[in-house]
Design an enzyme around this catalytic site. Structure first.
Site, mmCIF file in Angstrom:
data_model
loop_
_atom_site.group_PDB
_atom_site.id
_atom_site.type_symbol
_atom_site.label_atom_id
_atom_site.label_comp_id
_atom_site.label_asym_id
_atom_site.label_seq_id
_atom_site.Cartn_x
_atom_site.Cartn_y
_atom_site.Cartn_z
ATOM 1 N N ALA A 155 0.829 -1.210 0.000
ATOM 2 C CA ALA A 155 0.000 0.000 0.000
ATOM 3 C C ALA A 155 0.862 1.258 0.000
ATOM 4 C CB ALA A 155 -0.937 -0.014 1.212
ATOM 5 N N TYR A 156 1.931 1.239 0.785
ATOM 6 C CA TYR A 156 2.808 2.407 0.854
ATOM 7 C C TYR A 156 3.493 2.656 -0.490
ATOM 8 C CZ TYR A 156 6.812 5.280 2.286
ATOM 9 O OH TYR A 156 7.756 6.265 2.386
ATOM 10 N N ALA A 157 4.039 1.591 -1.087
ATOM 11 C CA ALA A 157 4.700 1.737 -2.387
ATOM 12 C C ALA A 157 3.727 2.254 -3.437
ATOM 13 C CB ALA A 157 5.296 0.400 -2.819
ATOM 14 N N SER A 159 1.088 4.097 -2.990
ATOM 15 C CA SER A 159 0.786 5.510 -2.754
ATOM 16 C C SER A 159 1.926 6.404 -3.229
ATOM 17 C CB SER A 159 0.503 5.752 -1.261
ATOM 18 O OG SER A 159 1.693 5.726 -0.479
ATOM 19 N N LYS A 160 3.154 5.930 -3.104
ATOM 20 C CA LYS A 160 4.294 6.735 -3.537
ATOM 21 C C LYS A 160 4.475 6.718 -5.056
ATOM 22 C CE LYS A 160 5.799 8.656 0.203
ATOM 23 N NZ LYS A 160 5.849 10.144 0.310
#
Length: 325
Positions: A155-157, A159-160
């Site tokens: 999820a973090y990747a 979003s980035k």
């Protein structure tokens, strides 16, 4: 003297950046909602300096920056929910906060903004590395991929990756300059407890025995925050870097997690029984940046050795632990 806006200024990298810029006599405004950053003694001391201002605002709100001027020399977009634990616990929040904050900032920016830095991450490479599609050390131009879109880890990747695309396209549309920096395992004092180096330091200080070591066979290239900020500030004043994606890290001291732990335990003067544990799901076996682009553009050379940086970080956490902070 530059006018600088640091979004996420109470966080780990944001604080160290603002402190550095203040020492260089720049006028610095920090914006943070204090959901992850914190108002501690270090930040209070920084805010007491002439030319440093703090604004509490939630960037997920569309009008969060409405009262601020739009003309700056530099803007650093560092605000985000980061950390494996946060991503695993609430991936929906990670996507919501990181995406809304980035898009709201982009809607607010104008051609008068100056140069914008967007903090991205080596996690954008994780899917490709895990699938064997990209090399390590990893250059910036490899295709990005998400190995499992349903995995909370990514999820973090995701979003980035969206943030990078949004920054680059909005910059062209609105006419401001942008640098996208992909940070690789940046560490140092005051970075919380959700990353490997502070976690190992805190568990050593707690006297954990047996001592769990997750993924001891994995390899990482750690970068002290002072070196990372040297690279970033060089990029912001290098016109050839504007509009580009650039790795920021240290490729000179790639190390095994087991060797990193040995260093921490030696500094702590602690010799527990070790208990190897499998690395968290989705964690890549090796991470190291190709810094050819950063070096060619800026002449960047990392200066802080892993031993010095880990010792400094350990001492910071030991002092805070001893004082009850």
């Amino acid at each position: 003297m530059a006018r600088v806006l640091v979004l996420g200024g109470a966080g780990f990298i944001g604080y160290h950046l603002a402190e550095r810029l203040s020492r260089e006599s720049h006028a610095v405004t920090l914006v943070d909602d204090l959901s992850r950053g914190r108002m501690d003694a270090e930040l209070e001391a920084l805010l007491a300096r002439p030319g440093v201002r703090f604004v509490r605002a939630d960037l997920t709100a569309p009008a969060a920056l409405a009262e601020l001027p739009r003309a700056w020399d530099q803007v650093y977009v560092l605000a985000a929910v980061v950390g494996v634990r946060n991503t695993a616990a609430d991936p929906a929040r990670v996507i919501q906060v990181n995406t809304l904050a980035t898009l709201n900032v982009l809607e607010w920016l104008t051609a008068d903004t100056g140069v914008v830095f967007f903090a991205s991450t080596s996690e954008t490479y994780a899917g490709g590395v895990a699938l064997g599609h990209v090399p390590v050390p990893t250059p910036e131009d490899v295709p990005l991929s998400i190995a499992d879109i349903a995995s909370p880890r990514f999820a973090y990747a995701a979003s980035k990756i969206l943030g990078e695309a949004a920054m680059l396209h909005y910059a062209k549309k609105k006419g401001f300059a942008v640098v996208v920096g992909r940070f690789h395992n940046v560490y140092g004092p005051r970075m919380g407890a959700d990353h490997v180096i502070p976690e190992l330091c805190l568990r050593a200080l707690d006297g954990e025995d047996p001592f769990r070591v997750y993924g001891p066979e994995q390899r990482r290239a750690f970068c002290h925050v002072a070196d990372a900020l040297d690279g970033v500030t060089r990029l912001m004043t290098t016109e050839q870097a504007w509009g580009r994606i650039i790795n920021v890290g240290n490729d000179t001291e790639e190390t095994l997690v087991s060797d990193l732990l040995a260093l921490v335990l030696r500094i702590a003067r602690f010799a527990p029984r070790l208990e190897p544990v499998a690395a968290p799901p989705g964690s890549v076996a090796r991470r190291c940046p190709d810094l050819s682009r950063l070096r060619a553009l800026t002449g960047f050379v990392p200066k802080v050795s892993l031993e010095y940086g880990v010792r400094e970080t350990f001492d910071w956490y030991r002092t805070r632990r001893a004082s009850g902070r």
